[in-house]
Scaffold this active site. Structure first.
Site, PDB file in Angstrom:
ATOM      1  CB  SER A  74      -1.002  -0.159   1.418  1.00 56.99           C
ATOM      2  OG  SER A  74      -1.054   1.018   1.558  1.00 56.99           O
ATOM      3  CE1 TYR A 129      -4.293  -2.084   5.402  1.00 55.46           C
ATOM      4  CE2 TYR A 129      -3.105  -0.286   4.428  1.00 55.46           C
ATOM      5  CZ  TYR A 129      -4.086  -0.731   4.751  1.00 55.46           C
ATOM      6  OH  TYR A 129      -3.986  -0.998   3.126  1.00 55.46           O
TER       7      TYR A 129
HETATM    8  N1  LIG Z   1      -8.470   0.235  -0.810  1.00 56.91           N
HETATM    9  C1  LIG Z   1      -7.685   0.509  -0.657  1.00 56.91           C
HETATM   10  O1  LIG Z   1      -7.759   2.279  -0.999  1.00 56.91           O
HETATM   11  C2  LIG Z   1      -6.181  -0.335  -0.329  1.00 56.91           C
HETATM   12  C3  LIG Z   1      -5.321   1.046  -0.566  1.00 56.91           C
HETATM   13  C4  LIG Z   1      -3.784   0.117  -0.695  1.00 56.91           C
HETATM   14  C5  LIG Z   1      -3.771  -0.969  -0.347  1.00 56.91           C
HETATM   15  N2  LIG Z   1      -5.021  -1.623  -0.223  1.00 56.91           N
HETATM   16  C6  LIG Z   1      -5.045  -2.853   0.046  1.00 56.91           C
HETATM   17  O2  LIG Z   1      -5.148  -3.402  -0.712  1.00 56.91           O
HETATM   18  C7  LIG Z   1      -6.044  -5.064  -0.463  1.00 56.91           C
HETATM   19  C8  LIG Z   1      -7.614  -5.321  -0.879  1.00 56.91           C
HETATM   20  O3  LIG Z   1      -8.013  -4.121  -0.303  1.00 56.91           O
HETATM   21  P1  LIG Z   1      -9.881  -3.473  -0.113  1.00 56.91           P
HETATM   22  O4  LIG Z   1      -9.969  -2.761   0.053  1.00 56.91           O
HETATM   23  O5  LIG Z   1     -10.580  -4.714  -1.082  1.00 56.91           O
HETATM   24  O6  LIG Z   1      -9.615  -4.666   0.901  1.00 56.91           O
HETATM   25  P2  LIG Z   1     -11.184  -5.162   2.424  1.00 56.91           P
HETATM   26  O7  LIG Z   1     -10.959  -5.059   3.338  1.00 56.91           O
HETATM   27  O8  LIG Z   1     -12.085  -4.827   1.649  1.00 56.91           O
HETATM   28  O9  LIG Z   1     -10.632  -6.712   0.969  1.00 56.91           O
HETATM   29  C9  LIG Z   1     -10.447  -7.651   2.529  1.00 56.91           C
HETATM   30  C10 LIG Z   1     -10.510  -8.546   1.760  1.00 56.91           C
HETATM   31  O10 LIG Z   1      -9.959  -9.844   2.539  1.00 56.91           O
HETATM   32  C11 LIG Z   1     -10.151 -10.520   3.645  1.00 56.91           C
HETATM   33  N3  LIG Z   1     -10.036 -11.694   4.565  1.00 56.91           N
HETATM   34  C12 LIG Z   1      -9.504 -10.026   5.960  1.00 56.91           C
HETATM   35  N4  LIG Z   1      -9.197 -11.551   6.587  1.00 56.91           N
HETATM   36  C13 LIG Z   1      -8.175 -12.530   6.279  1.00 56.91           C
HETATM   37  C14 LIG Z   1      -7.729 -13.592   6.338  1.00 56.91           C
HETATM   38  N5  LIG Z   1      -7.320 -13.495   7.117  1.00 56.91           N
HETATM   39  N6  LIG Z   1      -7.959 -14.945   5.213  1.00 56.91           N
HETATM   40  C15 LIG Z   1      -8.912 -14.272   3.938  1.00 56.91           C
HETATM   41  N7  LIG Z   1      -9.256 -13.222   4.462  1.00 56.91           N
HETATM   42  C16 LIG Z   1      -9.230 -12.873   4.812  1.00 56.91           C
HETATM   43  C17 LIG Z   1     -11.685  -9.891   4.070  1.00 56.91           C
HETATM   44  O11 LIG Z   1     -12.801 -11.027   3.796  1.00 56.91           O
HETATM   45  C18 LIG Z   1     -12.384  -8.961   2.517  1.00 56.91           C
HETATM   46  O12 LIG Z   1     -12.767  -9.452   1.410  1.00 56.91           O
HETATM   47  C19 LIG Z   1      -5.541  -5.152   1.131  1.00 56.91           C
HETATM   48  O13 LIG Z   1      -4.490  -5.625   1.282  1.00 56.91           O
HETATM   49  C20 LIG Z   1      -5.306  -3.484   1.472  1.00 56.91           C
HETATM   50  O14 LIG Z   1      -4.370  -3.570   2.570  1.00 56.91           O
HETATM   51  C21 LIG Z   1      -6.141  -1.026  -0.259  1.00 56.91           C
END
Ligand SMILES: NC(=O)c1ccc[n+]([C@@H]2O[C@H](COP(=O)([O-])OP(=O)(O)OC[C@H]3O[C@@H](n4cnc5c(N)ncnc54)[C@H](O)[C@@H]3O)[C@@H](O)[C@H]2O)c1
Length: 258
Positions: free
Chosen positions: A141, A163
């Site tokens: 991220s 995070y």
């Molecule tokens: N959305 C953003 O702005 C953003 C920016 C940078 C990085 N990210 C990263 O991208 C990825 C996805 O982001 P998002 O916004 O879709 O997040 P989100 O939280 O909506 O999706 C994460 C998914 O992972 C699942 N999950 C959580 N713990 C788990 C586990 N122990 N085992 C299996 N599944 C598990 C959740 O149920 C969820 O469906 C994450 O790694 C997040 O840190 C997101």
């Protein structure tokens, strides 16, 4: 022919948000997809969205549990006969408790966001090594690079930076895995997205900040989950066959690390 025709891809956390966008795009590129997700409810809704797009299956997986990670790799091989690509996308993000600064919680978030990626890599890499072809794509991220956003004020205690620490760790994991697995023709790369308009972001990031985010990037545009998927396809494809250990910020030019 898609760019990932007949490749078998495990995508963790594909129940919603960015992981689901990766699953949709990978199916469109001809891959077979395992939705490795802890939440049955999110997975059920994702599977409905993926219906008719290609060959996708749900394997309930808790990436922070060693047995569950191993079972996910085994179930993938049972279902599709092999395993080519692992996308370590799952994290505590929607479900993160940002106000917590205690050590127990820091350990819990590490167990998912960083150690979960390691456990899944350890479960999936042997098949890739054996066949002499594999791709691991980790999700970091921009948060890993935003050192200068620490709040000002009276000092009480050292922050957990929970995070951000885990996402910096994912970058380190990428480089160590890449250096070990390259000799077996397994590449390991990392995507560092900027703030992306998922349900999680809408819940976690204050509304006034969401409006300011595009203005902090070179391109003055906000990011949708689909905007990240092409980078994941590139890392997974043969176009990136000699690219390994790299981090690509997909953020409209917010971070630009050297
Ligand atoms: N959305 C953003 O702005 C953003 C920016 C940078 C990085 N990210 C990263 O991208 C990825 C996805 O982001 P998002 O916004 O879709 O997040 P989100 O939280 O909506 O999706 C994460 C998914 O992972 C699942 N999950 C959580 N713990 C788990 C586990 N122990 N085992 C299996 N599944 C598990 C959740 O149920 C969820 O469906 C994450 O790694 C997040 O840190 C997101």
């Amino acid at each position: 022919m898609g760019r990932l025709q007949d490749k078998v891809a495990v995508i963790t956390g594909a129940g919603q948000g960015i992981g689901l966008a990766y699953a949709e795009r990978f199916l469109a590129e001809g891959a077979k997809v395992v939705v490795a997700e802890i939440s049955e409810e999110r997975a059920a809704s994702a599977m409905k969205q993926l219906d008719g797009l290609g060959d996708a299956t749900f394997v309930r997986t808790d990436i922070s549990d060693e047995q569950s990670a191993n079972d996910c790799a085994a179930a993938t091989i049972d279902r599709f006969g092999t395993l080519d690509i692992l996308v370590n996308n799952a994290a505590l993000y929607y479900d993160i408790e940002n106000e917590r600064n205690d050590y127990a919680y820091l350990q819990k978030v590490f167990s998912v966001n960083l150690h979960g990626a390691w456990l899944m890599s350890r479960a999936c890499a042997p098949t890739m090594v054996e066949k002499g072809w594999g791709r691991i794509i980790n999700q970091s991220s921009d948060a890993a690079y935003l050192y200068n956003l620490a709040p000002m004020g009276t000092f009480h205690e050292v922050g957990a930076f929970t995070y951000s620490q885990t996402k910096w760790g994912v970058i380190g994991l990428t480089k160590f895995l890449a250096s070990q697995l390259g000799q077996y023709n397994v590449t390991v790369n990392c995507i560092a997205p900027g703030v992306t308009m998922t349900e999680a972001t809408k819940k976690i990031v204050p509304e006034e900040f969401i409006g300011m985010i595009p203005m902090m990037s070179a391109m003055k545009q906000s990011l949708e989950p689909e905007d990240l998927a092409g980078t994941a396809v590139f890392f997974a494809s043969d176009d990136a066959k000699l690219v390994t250990g790299q981090v690509l910020c997909v953020d409209g030019g917010s971070c630009m690390p050297a």
